[in-house]
Design a protein around this motif. Structure first.
Motif, PDB file in Angstrom:
ATOM      1  N   ARG A   1       0.773  -1.331  -0.055  1.00 31.04           N
ATOM      2  CA  ARG A   1      -0.057  -0.003  -0.009  1.00 31.04           C
ATOM      3  C   ARG A   1       0.835   1.289  -0.079  1.00 31.04           C
ATOM      4  N   GLN A   2       2.165   0.933   0.239  1.00 32.34           N
ATOM      5  CA  GLN A   2       3.101   2.236   0.013  1.00 32.34           C
ATOM      6  C   GLN A   2       3.241   2.682  -1.215  1.00 32.34           C
ATOM      7  N   ALA A   3       2.290   3.541  -1.873  1.00 27.95           N
ATOM      8  CA  ALA A   3       2.216   3.948  -3.090  1.00 27.95           C
ATOM      9  C   ALA A   3       3.711   4.671  -3.613  1.00 27.95           C
ATOM     10  N   GLY A   4       4.163   4.403  -4.862  1.00 30.95           N
ATOM     11  CA  GLY A   4       5.439   5.146  -5.259  1.00 30.95           C
ATOM     12  C   GLY A   4       5.052   6.410  -5.525  1.00 30.95           C
ATOM     13  N   ILE A   5       6.158   7.083  -5.658  1.00 34.00           N
ATOM     14  CA  ILE A   5       6.125   8.628  -6.182  1.00 34.00           C
ATOM     15  C   ILE A   5       6.317   8.699  -7.732  1.00 34.00           C
ATOM     16  N   GLU A   6       5.711   9.771  -8.264  1.00 38.59           N
ATOM     17  CA  GLU A   6       5.939  10.025  -9.736  1.00 38.59           C
ATOM     18  C   GLU A   6       7.258  10.984  -9.923  1.00 38.59           C
ATOM     19  N   PRO A   7       7.818  10.607 -10.989  1.00 37.50           N
ATOM     20  CA  PRO A   7       9.092  11.666 -11.154  1.00 37.50           C
ATOM     21  C   PRO A   7       8.597  13.037 -11.516  1.00 37.50           C
TER      22      PRO A   7
ATOM     23  N   PRO B   1       5.967  11.092   3.657  1.00 39.07           N
ATOM     24  CA  PRO B   1       6.138  11.568   2.497  1.00 39.07           C
ATOM     25  C   PRO B   1       5.319  12.877   2.126  1.00 39.07           C
ATOM     26  N   GLU B   2       4.625  13.378   3.105  1.00 40.42           N
ATOM     27  CA  GLU B   2       3.917  14.521   2.815  1.00 40.42           C
ATOM     28  C   GLU B   2       4.811  15.675   3.153  1.00 40.42           C
ATOM     29  N   SER B   3       5.776  15.742   3.956  1.00 40.17           N
ATOM     30  CA  SER B   3       6.814  16.793   4.352  1.00 40.17           C
ATOM     31  C   SER B   3       7.762  16.838   3.200  1.00 40.17           C
ATOM     32  N   THR B   4       7.800  16.136   2.288  1.00 34.60           N
ATOM     33  CA  THR B   4       8.785  16.410   1.212  1.00 34.60           C
ATOM     34  C   THR B   4       8.199  17.299   0.226  1.00 34.60           C
ATOM     35  N   GLY B   5       6.954  17.539   0.126  1.00 36.19           N
ATOM     36  CA  GLY B   5       6.157  18.485  -0.831  1.00 36.19           C
ATOM     37  C   GLY B   5       5.885  17.226  -1.878  1.00 36.19           C
ATOM     38  N   TRP B   6       5.986  15.979  -1.793  1.00 37.44           N
ATOM     39  CA  TRP B   6       5.738  15.122  -2.751  1.00 37.44           C
ATOM     40  C   TRP B   6       4.306  14.498  -2.587  1.00 37.44           C
ATOM     41  N   GLN B   7       3.738  14.248  -3.713  1.00 41.70           N
ATOM     42  CA  GLN B   7       2.258  13.637  -3.568  1.00 41.70           C
ATOM     43  C   GLN B   7       2.331  12.336  -4.215  1.00 41.70           C
ATOM     44  N   ALA B   8       1.905  11.489  -3.487  1.00 45.99           N
ATOM     45  CA  ALA B   8       1.596   9.970  -3.820  1.00 45.99           C
ATOM     46  C   ALA B   8       0.298  10.221  -4.811  1.00 45.99           C
TER      47      ALA B   8
ATOM     48  N   HIS C   1      13.988   6.149  -3.322  1.00 47.78           N
ATOM     49  CA  HIS C   1      13.204   6.873  -2.417  1.00 47.78           C
ATOM     50  C   HIS C   1      12.885   5.744  -1.166  1.00 47.78           C
ATOM     51  N   ARG C   2      12.349   4.579  -1.589  1.00 44.02           N
ATOM     52  CA  ARG C   2      12.008   3.649  -0.457  1.00 44.02           C
ATOM     53  C   ARG C   2      13.205   3.355   0.361  1.00 44.02           C
ATOM     54  N   ALA C   3      14.516   3.483  -0.238  1.00 39.46           N
ATOM     55  CA  ALA C   3      15.647   2.959   0.551  1.00 39.46           C
ATOM     56  C   ALA C   3      16.172   4.252   1.375  1.00 39.46           C
ATOM     57  N   ILE C   4      16.130   5.472   0.882  1.00 38.15           N
ATOM     58  CA  ILE C   4      16.564   6.723   1.778  1.00 38.15           C
ATOM     59  C   ILE C   4      15.728   7.769   2.204  1.00 38.15           C
TER      60      ILE C   4
END
Lengths: 145, 194
Positions: free
Chosen positions: A52-58, B107-114, B38-41
């Motif tokens: 459920r940990q969706a990936g991020i988009e480039p 993930p929210e804190s990075t400004g990135w949106q899943a 991203h999943r690793a770091i």
């Protein structure tokens, strides 16, 4: 099938690596066994949930930025100097040059040492003569007595 | 032609200096590389920077590329080495990235949106967000080899054999890594699954 054997198959069951007959036996055991059922549910549950940990988009323009960075890099491969064959030849030449240089230096030192030794011997002869002359005075003086 | 074959074909074109082939490779694999890092770091911005370095390394190594293994196995090997170097650099310089100042597992804190897969219910959103954070933490806290095995197996769908190649270990060692990782995840995520 024993509970231990079933638990050893947890990973293979999760990764779909069991044969169909093994899978059926596994599922039947887990459904009926009060010890294995919660274990399996926890084991499989955690594995399911991490999906459920969706990936991020480039981000926009990632490819372009990567290609731009490429322009700042040298062309494919490295400069001719870093070609393995050139590197090995350079290394071999350096080793030969160092060996020849070392040998020449050793020869030069040996010659210098021989020259010094010769000079020393020459000087020693002279001193010896000098001593003889000096002693001669004393001997002569003694003779006067 | 399978994707794997076409990757190899593209890579052979890159070897001959074909920039379009390189662009296609980057377009095709950017998401996998960025997400693996991203999943690793846990740092989305740095994940992109490192992913670019991975692709530059691919380009630089093109002349020496031999299609003996699957392209993705080779790509993930470079990705793993890049991540390892980054971990070493971080531990050497104890550098704090912008992300490190924030919560690395958020993930929210990075400004990135899943991708938005959450329900419109705010309470449900909070639960989902908490769960994602917990999962991210649990995966990141695994030892490096276990974490890489989990990421490649669970998220990238690599086989045991391919993971073994990336980790430079045997298939049985890979199975063992995955087993230990799953046991740890089971404990850390207890209470979050039904």
């Amino acid at each position: 099938m024993s509970c231990r054997a079933i638990r050893e198959q947890f990973d293979e069951r999760l990764d779909g690596r069991l044969a169909r007959s093994q899978e059926a036996a596994f599922d039947a055991h887990v459904a009926a066994c009060p010890d294995c059922r919660p274990e399996w549910r926890a084991y499989a549950g955690a594995w399911e949930i991490i999906e459920r940990q969706a990936g991020i988009e480039p981000s926009f323009g990632f490819v372009e930025r990567t290609l731009r960075r490429l322009d700042e890099q040298p062309t494919v491969g490295r400069s001719w100097f870093w070609q393995p064959s050139v590197r090995w030849v350079t290394l071999a030449a350096a080793v030969v040059a160092l060996s020849v240089g070392g040998w020449a230096e050793r020869e030069r030192r040996q010659e210098r040492r021989q020259a010094e030794l010769y000079a020393h011997v020459q000087q020693a002869d002279y001193l010896e003569d000098f001593d003889v002359i000096a002693n001669l005075d004393q001997i002569e003086g003694g003779n006067h007595l | 032609m399978t994707p794997s074959d076409s990757d190899v074909a593209l890579m052979l074109r890159v070897r001959d200096g074909d920039a379009d082939a390189f662009r296609e490779l980057v377009e095709r694999h950017q998401r996998a590389v960025i997400n693996t890092i991203h999943r690793a770091i846990g740092d989305a911005w740095e994940a992109e920077d490192l992913a670019q370095r991975v692709f530059l390394q691919v380009y630089r190594s093109a002349k020496r590329y031999q299609p003996t293994a699957k392209f993705t196995t080779w790509l993930f090997t470079i990705t793993r080495n890049t991540i390892l170097n980054e971990h070493r650099r971080r531990s050497r310089h104890a550098a704090e990235s912008l992300e490190a100042l924030q919560d690395p597992a958020d993930p929210e804190s990075t400004g990135w949106q899943a991708p938005d897969t959450t329900s419109p219910d705010p309470a449900q959103e909070v639960i989902e967000s908490e769960l994602k954070k917990k999962i991210m933490e649990a995966v990141q806290e695994l030892p490096e080899a276990q974490r890489t095995a989990v990421i490649l197996c669970r998220y990238e769908g690599l086989s045991y054999e391919e993971i073994a190649q990336v980790l430079r270990c045997s298939v049985s060692a890979t199975k063992s890594l995955l087993h230990r990782a799953r046991l740890t995840l089971k404990e850390k995520l207890r209470g979050y699954y039904q």
